[in-house]
Design a protein around this motif. Structure first.
Motif, PDB file in Angstrom:
ATOM      1  N   SER A 149      23.923   5.381   8.841  1.00 48.20           N
ATOM      2  CA  SER A 149      23.125   4.313   8.232  1.00 48.20           C
ATOM      3  C   SER A 149      23.715   3.756   6.937  1.00 48.20           C
ATOM      4  CB  SER A 149      21.713   4.843   7.931  1.00 48.20           C
ATOM      5  OG  SER A 149      21.760   5.894   6.976  1.00 48.20           O
ATOM      6  N   THR A 150      24.820   4.327   6.475  1.00 47.47           N
ATOM      7  CA  THR A 150      25.378   3.940   5.176  1.00 47.47           C
ATOM      8  C   THR A 150      26.823   3.496   5.332  1.00 47.47           C
ATOM      9  OG1 THR A 150      23.988   5.694   4.222  1.00 47.47           O
ATOM     10  CG2 THR A 150      25.608   4.646   2.767  1.00 47.47           C
ATOM     11  N   PRO A 151      27.065   2.195   5.537  1.00 45.82           N
ATOM     12  CA  PRO A 151      28.441   1.722   5.726  1.00 45.82           C
ATOM     13  C   PRO A 151      29.365   2.045   4.554  1.00 45.82           C
ATOM     14  CG  PRO A 151      26.854   0.020   6.341  1.00 45.82           C
ATOM     15  CD  PRO A 151      26.081   1.108   5.669  1.00 45.82           C
ATOM     16  N   GLY A 152      28.785   2.131   3.346  1.00 41.43           N
ATOM     17  CA  GLY A 152      29.603   2.397   2.169  1.00 41.43           C
ATOM     18  C   GLY A 152      29.820   3.863   1.870  1.00 41.43           C
ATOM     19  N   LEU A 153      29.426   4.733   2.793  1.00 38.03           N
ATOM     20  CA  LEU A 153      29.667   6.167   2.605  1.00 38.03           C
ATOM     21  C   LEU A 153      31.156   6.449   2.796  1.00 38.03           C
ATOM     22  CD1 LEU A 153      28.448   9.001   2.167  1.00 38.03           C
ATOM     23  CD2 LEU A 153      28.148   9.143   4.645  1.00 38.03           C
ATOM     24  N   ARG A 154      31.762   7.102   1.813  1.00 39.15           N
ATOM     25  CA  ARG A 154      33.210   7.352   1.869  1.00 39.15           C
ATOM     26  C   ARG A 154      33.548   8.760   2.309  1.00 39.15           C
ATOM     27  NH1 ARG A 154      33.568   1.877   0.941  1.00 39.15           N
ATOM     28  NH2 ARG A 154      33.407   1.357  -1.282  1.00 39.15           N
ATOM     29  N   ALA A 155      32.831   9.757   1.767  1.00 45.68           N
ATOM     30  CA  ALA A 155      33.195  11.146   2.022  1.00 45.68           C
ATOM     31  C   ALA A 155      32.026  12.061   1.686  1.00 45.68           C
ATOM     32  CB  ALA A 155      34.419  11.537   1.181  1.00 45.68           C
ATOM     33  N   PHE A 156      32.038  13.234   2.305  1.00 47.89           N
ATOM     34  CA  PHE A 156      31.169  14.335   1.925  1.00 47.89           C
ATOM     35  C   PHE A 156      32.042  15.493   1.480  1.00 47.89           C
ATOM     36  CE2 PHE A 156      28.026  12.599   5.138  1.00 47.89           C
ATOM     37  CZ  PHE A 156      26.995  12.359   4.237  1.00 47.89           C
ATOM     38  N   SER A 157      31.484  16.361   0.651  1.00 46.27           N
ATOM     39  CA  SER A 157      32.141  17.617   0.300  1.00 46.27           C
ATOM     40  C   SER A 157      31.110  18.724   0.357  1.00 46.27           C
ATOM     41  CB  SER A 157      32.748  17.546  -1.105  1.00 46.27           C
ATOM     42  OG  SER A 157      33.269  18.807  -1.492  1.00 46.27           O
ATOM     43  N   HIS A 158      31.384  19.742   1.176  1.00 48.30           N
ATOM     44  CA  HIS A 158      30.494  20.895   1.297  1.00 48.30           C
ATOM     45  C   HIS A 158      30.901  21.886   0.218  1.00 48.30           C
ATOM     46  CE1 HIS A 158      28.874  24.375   4.029  1.00 48.30           C
ATOM     47  NE2 HIS A 158      27.998  24.024   3.105  1.00 48.30           N
ATOM     48  N   VAL A 159      29.990  22.194  -0.684  1.00 47.85           N
ATOM     49  CA  VAL A 159      30.312  23.037  -1.832  1.00 47.85           C
ATOM     50  C   VAL A 159      30.135  24.507  -1.455  1.00 47.85           C
ATOM     51  CG1 VAL A 159      29.852  23.536  -4.251  1.00 47.85           C
ATOM     52  CG2 VAL A 159      29.591  21.194  -3.388  1.00 47.85           C
ATOM     53  N   THR A 160      31.255  25.159  -1.171  1.00 48.22           N
ATOM     54  CA  THR A 160      31.245  26.564  -0.767  1.00 48.22           C
ATOM     55  C   THR A 160      32.178  27.335  -1.702  1.00 48.22           C
ATOM     56  OG1 THR A 160      32.931  26.071   0.916  1.00 48.22           O
ATOM     57  CG2 THR A 160      30.631  26.041   1.616  1.00 48.22           C
ATOM     58  N   GLY A 161      32.997  28.238  -1.154  1.00 46.77           N
ATOM     59  CA  GLY A 161      33.899  29.016  -1.984  1.00 46.77           C
ATOM     60  C   GLY A 161      34.811  28.144  -2.820  1.00 46.77           C
ATOM     61  N   GLY A 162      34.931  28.449  -4.099  1.00 47.60           N
ATOM     62  CA  GLY A 162      35.722  27.622  -5.008  1.00 47.60           C
ATOM     63  C   GLY A 162      34.861  26.778  -5.920  1.00 47.60           C
ATOM     64  N   GLY A 163      33.589  26.616  -5.558  1.00 49.10           N
ATOM     65  CA  GLY A 163      32.684  25.887  -6.424  1.00 49.10           C
ATOM     66  C   GLY A 163      32.740  24.386  -6.287  1.00 49.10           C
ATOM     67  N   LEU A 164      32.005  23.728  -7.156  1.00 43.82           N
ATOM     68  CA  LEU A 164      31.807  22.283  -7.085  1.00 43.82           C
ATOM     69  C   LEU A 164      33.108  21.500  -7.241  1.00 43.82           C
ATOM     70  CD1 LEU A 164      29.922  19.803  -7.022  1.00 43.82           C
ATOM     71  CD2 LEU A 164      29.511  20.167  -9.465  1.00 43.82           C
ATOM     72  N   ALA A 165      33.833  21.752  -8.324  1.00 41.70           N
ATOM     73  CA  ALA A 165      35.003  20.927  -8.620  1.00 41.70           C
ATOM     74  C   ALA A 165      36.089  21.057  -7.567  1.00 41.70           C
ATOM     75  CB  ALA A 165      35.552  21.286  -9.998  1.00 41.70           C
ATOM     76  N   ALA A 166      36.416  22.276  -7.190  1.00 36.68           N
ATOM     77  CA  ALA A 166      37.510  22.485  -6.241  1.00 36.68           C
ATOM     78  C   ALA A 166      37.213  21.871  -4.882  1.00 36.68           C
ATOM     79  CB  ALA A 166      37.806  23.976  -6.092  1.00 36.68           C
ATOM     80  N   ASN A 167      35.957  21.891  -4.471  1.00 43.18           N
ATOM     81  CA  ASN A 167      35.611  21.331  -3.168  1.00 43.18           C
ATOM     82  C   ASN A 167      35.548  19.812  -3.194  1.00 43.18           C
ATOM     83  OD1 ASN A 167      35.031  23.506  -1.029  1.00 43.18           O
ATOM     84  ND2 ASN A 167      34.069  24.327  -2.867  1.00 43.18           N
ATOM     85  N   VAL A 168      35.048  19.232  -4.280  1.00 38.93           N
ATOM     86  CA  VAL A 168      35.057  17.768  -4.392  1.00 38.93           C
ATOM     87  C   VAL A 168      36.488  17.251  -4.427  1.00 38.93           C
ATOM     88  CG1 VAL A 168      34.452  15.811  -5.866  1.00 38.93           C
ATOM     89  CG2 VAL A 168      32.776  17.631  -5.458  1.00 38.93           C
ATOM     90  N   ALA A 169      37.359  17.981  -5.119  1.00 45.52           N
ATOM     91  CA  ALA A 169      38.761  17.548  -5.214  1.00 45.52           C
ATOM     92  C   ALA A 169      39.425  17.446  -3.849  1.00 45.52           C
ATOM     93  CB  ALA A 169      39.536  18.511  -6.106  1.00 45.52           C
ATOM     94  N   ARG A 170      38.941  18.196  -2.869  1.00 43.56           N
ATOM     95  CA  ARG A 170      39.543  18.191  -1.532  1.00 43.56           C
ATOM     96  C   ARG A 170      39.359  16.864  -0.811  1.00 43.56           C
ATOM     97  NH1 ARG A 170      37.171  23.586   1.169  1.00 43.56           N
ATOM     98  NH2 ARG A 170      38.471  22.913   2.930  1.00 43.56           N
ATOM     99  N   VAL A 171      38.390  16.031  -1.259  1.00 46.40           N
ATOM    100  CA  VAL A 171      38.146  14.766  -0.563  1.00 46.40           C
ATOM    101  C   VAL A 171      38.514  13.570  -1.438  1.00 46.40           C
ATOM    102  CG1 VAL A 171      36.378  15.752   0.919  1.00 46.40           C
ATOM    103  CG2 VAL A 171      35.707  14.716  -1.253  1.00 46.40           C
ATOM    104  N   LEU A 172      39.409  13.788  -2.400  1.00 49.74           N
ATOM    105  CA  LEU A 172      39.858  12.710  -3.274  1.00 49.74           C
ATOM    106  C   LEU A 172      41.330  12.405  -3.012  1.00 49.74           C
ATOM    107  CD1 LEU A 172      38.241  13.826  -6.668  1.00 49.74           C
ATOM    108  CD2 LEU A 172      37.297  12.278  -4.935  1.00 49.74           C
ATOM    109  N   PRO A 173      41.708  11.142  -3.063  1.00 50.85           N
ATOM    110  CA  PRO A 173      43.112  10.782  -2.846  1.00 50.85           C
ATOM    111  C   PRO A 173      43.921  10.900  -4.134  1.00 50.85           C
ATOM    112  CG  PRO A 173      41.827   8.804  -3.157  1.00 50.85           C
ATOM    113  CD  PRO A 173      40.849   9.960  -3.220  1.00 50.85           C
ATOM    114  N   GLN A 174      45.215  10.881  -4.007  1.00 52.58           N
ATOM    115  CA  GLN A 174      46.081  10.858  -5.177  1.00 52.58           C
ATOM    116  C   GLN A 174      45.783   9.617  -6.007  1.00 52.58           C
ATOM    117  OE1 GLN A 174      50.176  11.137  -4.064  1.00 52.58           O
ATOM    118  NE2 GLN A 174      50.020  13.239  -3.332  1.00 52.58           N
TER     119      GLN A 174
END
Length: 370
Positions: free
Chosen positions: A243-268
């Motif tokens: 329902s959200t055309p502007g949705l870019r990415a999700f990040s499931h916050v598991t081992g490694g915590g918030l920052a490390a998991n969000v970083a996994r879905v970011l481009p250079q």
């Protein structure tokens, strides 16, 4: 060769196949409730069959798969002899890794290894898995219970699971969609979820607490807090992706915590900013930190800090996504934004992330509101 005084049987060696059959009977109804018309063959077949005819409507269907367990949280379930919630943890850890790419989880299987099959206990575990699958809209199509006498103690068990989902190739979410100016949205966790329990159990031991100790800040016992089931985001995330055309990415916050998991879905070249004071830190995290004098950097690189799933969305659709999440019973809020990864342009006291891994970085600033 000396003959045994009594015949050696499989049951005498520690494997009770009749107990296994009894466990299957106890769990059949719960499993069946996860089955729609797409599931063929019912419970007990050698392999689960799922009618994939619906995939014919996909232009280029991609299968997404994931496997996981629940870690040492299972020690708490065994200690309290409460086994009907650990299954939800298992489902969450598996299916919510699948939905981050926009895939809909279709089928799941489970594996339980134990020292001795206690039918009622195994049925409780699988009942929890089935209930989790219902929450995720996923069919539980197969499983295995293995009795390992001599390898595991009689009361020991562990669980693992695997799932498969599907996503249209041109609808895959991920780093390649993320743009500067996008909004980072947090979706609340239900508590500790199923990560970092080796740290948490060490703190509990150091504090001298039993699992029955009541903690005022938590409003319940230590055991009740630690067994809080992991929130399952699957159906909500699938609905948001549709329902959200502007949705870019999700990040499931598991081992490694918030920052490390969000970083996994970011481009250079891009980074996410996170303001620690954007939400009230749930009590369990400050309790763990205080009782163990855990360094804040260690705490936030281990635990989810109250954020179980993160969405990156275009700024014009962020409010709608937050409202839709709240309407589904999952509190959500703006966590930060996507910016150019230029250290000189960002004021942050801590920088974490996956520079050199997936190319992104996460900049955390401010202090938590405990």
């Amino acid at each position: 060769m000396t003959q045994p005084s009594e015949p050696i049987t499989y049951a005498g060696a520690g494997v009770d196949t009749e107990a296994g059959d009894r466990a299957v009977e106890l769990m059949k109804d719960a499993i069946a409730r996860t089955h729609g018309p797409e599931v063929l063959g019912g419970v007990g077949a050698f392999a689960g069959l799922f009618d994939a005819s619906a995939l014919k409507s996909y232009e280029r269907p991609l299968l997404a798969s994931s496997t996981d367990g629940v870690g040492t949280k299972i020690v708490i379930a065994r200690a309290l002899d409460v086994h009907d919630t650990i299954g939800q943890d298992l489902v969450a850890m598996v299916v919510d890794d699948i939905v981050v790419c926009g895939a809909k989880p279709l089928v799941m299987t489970d594996y339980i290894a134990c020292g001795k099959v206690v039918p009622e206990r195994i049925a409780d575990i699988v009942r929890g898995i089935a209930e989790g699958c219902e929450m995720a809209g996923t069919a539980l199509v197969g499983g295995e219970t293995a009795e390992h006498p001599g390898v595991m103690d009689a009361d020991d068990y562990d669980v693992a699971g695997a799932a498969v989902g599907v996503v249209e190739a041109d609808a895959v979410l991920g780093a390649e969609r993320v743009q500067s100016g996008d909004v980072v949205v947090a979706m609340a966790s239900s508590g500790l979820h199923s990560n970092g329990y080796s740290l948490v159990r060490r703190v509990v031991s150091h504090a001298g607490w039993s699992l029955n100790t009541s903690i005022d800040e938590l409003g319940r016992t230590v055991g009740e807090e630690l067994l809080e089931p992991t929130r399952i985001y699957a159906q909500l995330c699938v609905a948001l992706a549709e329902s959200t055309p502007g949705l870019r990415a999700f990040s499931h916050v598991t081992g490694g915590g918030l920052a490390a998991n969000v970083a996994r879905v970011l481009p250079q070249g891009l980074a996410a900013t996170v303001a620690r004071d954007a939400w009230d830190l749930p009590a369990v995290f400050s309790v763990v930190q205080g009782a163990g004098s855990v360094p804040w950097n260690d705490l936030e690189s281990t635990l989810n800090m109250g954020v179980g799933m993160v969405a990156v969305v275009s700024p014009d659709e962020a409010d709608g996504l937050i409202a839709a999440s709240a309407a589904a019973g999952v509190p959500a809020w703006t966590l930060g934004e996507i910016v150019s990864d230029d250290d000189r342009a960002i004021s942050a006291d801590v920088v974490r992330g996956a520079k050199g891994v997936d190319g992104g970085a996460v900049y955390l600033s401010g202090a938590y509101k405990a």
